[in-house]
Design a protein around this motif. Sequence first.
Motif, PDB file in Angstrom:
ATOM      1  N   ASP A 143       0.857  -1.177   0.000  1.00 12.28           N
ATOM      2  CA  ASP A 143       0.000   0.000   0.000  1.00 12.28           C
ATOM      3  C   ASP A 143       0.896   1.230   0.000  1.00 12.28           C
ATOM      4  N   SER A 144       0.303   2.410   0.169  1.00 10.79           N
ATOM      5  CA  SER A 144       1.066   3.653   0.015  1.00 10.79           C
ATOM      6  C   SER A 144       2.125   3.849   1.103  1.00 10.79           C
ATOM      7  N   ASN A 145       2.068   3.113   2.178  1.00  8.28           N
ATOM      8  CA  ASN A 145       3.048   3.239   3.259  1.00  8.28           C
ATOM      9  C   ASN A 145       4.055   2.102   3.299  1.00  8.28           C
ATOM     10  N   ASN A 146       3.896   1.119   2.403  1.00 10.80           N
ATOM     11  CA  ASN A 146       4.723  -0.077   2.497  1.00 10.80           C
ATOM     12  C   ASN A 146       5.071  -0.584   1.099  1.00 10.80           C
ATOM     13  N   TRP A 147       6.336  -0.409   0.702  1.00 10.61           N
ATOM     14  CA  TRP A 147       6.779  -0.829  -0.621  1.00 10.61           C
ATOM     15  C   TRP A 147       8.302  -0.879  -0.687  1.00 10.61           C
ATOM     16  N   LEU A 148       8.806  -1.442  -1.792  1.00 12.43           N
ATOM     17  CA  LEU A 148      10.229  -1.531  -2.080  1.00 12.43           C
ATOM     18  C   LEU A 148      10.404  -1.137  -3.546  1.00 12.43           C
ATOM     19  N   TYR A 149      11.315  -0.199  -3.836  1.00 15.36           N
ATOM     20  CA  TYR A 149      11.336   0.449  -5.138  1.00 15.36           C
ATOM     21  C   TYR A 149      12.767   0.613  -5.642  1.00 15.36           C
ATOM     22  N   ALA A 150      13.158  -0.167  -6.654  1.00 11.90           N
ATOM     23  CA  ALA A 150      14.430   0.007  -7.358  1.00 11.90           C
ATOM     24  C   ALA A 150      14.175   0.925  -8.544  1.00 11.90           C
ATOM     25  N   HIS A 151      14.890   2.045  -8.634  1.00  8.28           N
ATOM     26  CA  HIS A 151      14.483   3.058  -9.602  1.00  8.28           C
ATOM     27  C   HIS A 151      15.647   3.892 -10.127  1.00  8.28           C
ATOM     28  N   LEU A 152      15.442   4.437 -11.315  1.00 11.76           N
ATOM     29  CA  LEU A 152      16.314   5.454 -11.878  1.00 11.76           C
ATOM     30  C   LEU A 152      15.846   6.819 -11.409  1.00 11.76           C
ATOM     31  N   THR A 153      16.804   7.714 -11.192  1.00 10.49           N
ATOM     32  CA  THR A 153      16.471   9.082 -10.832  1.00 10.49           C
ATOM     33  C   THR A 153      17.636   9.987 -11.250  1.00 10.49           C
ATOM     34  N   TYR A 154      17.506  11.276 -10.983  1.00 13.08           N
ATOM     35  CA  TYR A 154      18.535  12.244 -11.361  1.00 13.08           C
ATOM     36  C   TYR A 154      19.390  12.597 -10.148  1.00 13.08           C
ATOM     37  N   SER A 155      20.712  12.592 -10.360  1.00 12.95           N
ATOM     38  CA  SER A 155      21.640  12.963  -9.294  1.00 12.95           C
ATOM     39  C   SER A 155      22.139  14.391  -9.509  1.00 12.95           C
ATOM     40  N   GLU A 156      21.962  15.242  -8.504  1.00 11.47           N
ATOM     41  CA  GLU A 156      22.469  16.601  -8.588  1.00 11.47           C
ATOM     42  C   GLU A 156      23.983  16.640  -8.399  1.00 11.47           C
ATOM     43  N   LEU A 157      24.545  15.555  -7.846  1.00 12.66           N
ATOM     44  CA  LEU A 157      25.999  15.508  -7.652  1.00 12.66           C
ATOM     45  C   LEU A 157      26.715  15.173  -8.956  1.00 12.66           C
ATOM     46  N   SER A 158      26.212  14.161  -9.662  1.00  6.72           N
ATOM     47  CA  SER A 158      26.863  13.743 -10.906  1.00  6.72           C
ATOM     48  C   SER A 158      26.224  14.353 -12.146  1.00  6.72           C
ATOM     49  N   HIS A 159      25.099  15.026 -11.967  1.00  4.59           N
ATOM     50  CA  HIS A 159      24.351  15.626 -13.077  1.00  4.59           C
ATOM     51  C   HIS A 159      24.001  14.577 -14.135  1.00  4.59           C
ATOM     52  N   GLY A 160      23.555  13.424 -13.671  1.00  3.47           N
ATOM     53  CA  GLY A 160      23.175  12.365 -14.587  1.00  3.47           C
ATOM     54  C   GLY A 160      22.229  11.379 -13.937  1.00  3.47           C
ATOM     55  N   THR A 161      21.868  10.365 -14.669  1.00  6.03           N
ATOM     56  CA  THR A 161      20.925   9.361 -14.191  1.00  6.03           C
ATOM     57  C   THR A 161      21.645   8.339 -13.324  1.00  6.03           C
ATOM     58  N   VAL A 162      21.013   7.968 -12.214  1.00  3.71           N
ATOM     59  CA  VAL A 162      21.585   6.985 -11.300  1.00  3.71           C
ATOM     60  C   VAL A 162      20.506   5.997 -10.878  1.00  3.71           C
ATOM     61  N   LEU A 163      20.970   4.863 -10.342  1.00  5.58           N
ATOM     62  CA  LEU A 163      20.089   3.806  -9.852  1.00  5.58           C
ATOM     63  C   LEU A 163      20.139   3.777  -8.334  1.00  5.58           C
ATOM     64  N   ASN A 164      18.973   3.664  -7.705  1.00  8.02           N
ATOM     65  CA  ASN A 164      18.895   3.650  -6.241  1.00  8.02           C
ATOM     66  C   ASN A 164      17.773   2.704  -5.814  1.00  8.02           C
ATOM     67  N   VAL A 165      17.716   2.391  -4.539  1.00  7.85           N
ATOM     68  CA  VAL A 165      16.658   1.564  -3.972  1.00  7.85           C
ATOM     69  C   VAL A 165      16.068   2.285  -2.773  1.00  7.85           C
ATOM     70  N   LEU A 166      14.763   2.442  -2.807  1.00  8.68           N
ATOM     71  CA  LEU A 166      14.051   3.138  -1.737  1.00  8.68           C
ATOM     72  C   LEU A 166      13.046   2.176  -1.116  1.00  8.68           C
ATOM     73  N   THR A 197      24.806   5.517  -5.003  1.00  6.79           N
ATOM     74  CA  THR A 197      23.981   5.209  -6.170  1.00  6.79           C
ATOM     75  C   THR A 197      24.850   4.682  -7.309  1.00  6.79           C
ATOM     76  N   ILE A 198      24.205   4.024  -8.277  1.00 11.00           N
ATOM     77  CA  ILE A 198      24.902   3.429  -9.423  1.00 11.00           C
ATOM     78  C   ILE A 198      24.679   4.317 -10.649  1.00 11.00           C
ATOM     79  N   PRO A 199      25.738   4.837 -11.284  1.00  9.44           N
ATOM     80  CA  PRO A 199      25.552   5.658 -12.490  1.00  9.44           C
ATOM     81  C   PRO A 199      24.968   4.833 -13.646  1.00  9.44           C
ATOM     82  N   VAL A 200      24.026   5.435 -14.386  1.00  8.74           N
ATOM     83  CA  VAL A 200      23.416   4.785 -15.548  1.00  8.74           C
ATOM     84  C   VAL A 200      23.528   5.769 -16.713  1.00  8.74           C
ATOM     85  N   PRO A 201      24.669   5.802 -17.366  1.00  6.48           N
ATOM     86  CA  PRO A 201      24.930   6.848 -18.363  1.00  6.48           C
ATOM     87  C   PRO A 201      24.031   6.799 -19.591  1.00  6.48           C
TER      88      PRO A 201
END
Length: 341
Positions: A217-240, A254-258
């Motif tokens: 539900d909205s309070n309980n999940w596991l999410y592997a996702h691409l997002t934007y990193s302000e440090l590397s200025h590129g797409t990275v992979l993370n798990v929330l 995070t894992i860079p995904v160029p």
Amino acid sequence: MDHGEGTVCLWAPKKRMFQSMRGRSSVSSPRHLFSLGDPDAGHFEMYNPTSKMQKAGHGSLVQTHTGEWYIAHLMSRPLEGTLLNPLGRETSIQKMKWSQDGWLEMEDGSNLAKMEVKGMEGVQLSSPASHDVFDHFDDATYSVQFMTPYRNQEAGWVNTMERPGYLRIYGENSLFSQVNPALMATRATSFHYEFQTRVQFAPDHYSETAGMGLYYDSNNWLYAHLTYSELSHGTVLNVLQAKLGNRNELLQETIPVPENVIDLKLIYNSGVADIFYRMEPDGSWEVLANMVDASYLSDEGVNGQPGEIGGFTGLFNFIGSVDAHQHDSYADFDFYSVKND
């Protein structure tokens, strides 16, 4: 009729008598989605440790053309050694009989629900159905197995038309939101399965994400996702992870995904999740997060109150996208695959 204390009462129409069937830990009253404050639910003292089946209830009688009697009923199968039911409410069947004095009872005379029953006489049974899911999104419509928590499916936010061969999902509200999250989900149907997808996504803001995971539900999940990193200025992979409404990032780095495209795989094994990734379709899988406790993503694991039970929807696998920035980003998914062991 559901009595909530571990007994299912069946009306015996011949003499209007009742016979009980046990083998359950608890049940949620149909009046409430959650058991909080419901005196008829959460009776864990009725848990029978010798039974693989729990929550046997809400039965309906049927008589076959050969005169046999059966009862179809709801039930759950908890993870071994626990009272956690990640698969939610399932359906089972028991063979019944009428005693000489007009009582309706189980065929063997006991009151314990069985995981296996004898075949019906003179009834041709179909082959076991496969609960695997695979959609390559090559058709104009996607699989009818997809469900969308907290919203309706509409072409404006999910479709296979804008980019043929892909499912395009426009990012919308946070996964914490109960208002229009952009999720395409299918029910988990096994304690052991492998879930894969390939996603292409080019975010330009840290609040834009796309990926896959597990969802209760909205309070309980596991999410592997691409997002934007302000440090590397590129797409990275993370798990929330969200657990009882609390947010937790599982990766220290995070894992860079160029190239903005990645294959993701999640292996679910009796409440434990291992997540993998690869940059190339024929490349080797790399570990993203392993031995993640996902057992709380279950009917009894989502309230956080001792002795309480949650809903009865069970666990979902999902792909989706979030855009809490300007709602202008989208993700393209090449395929969706769930293979049960």
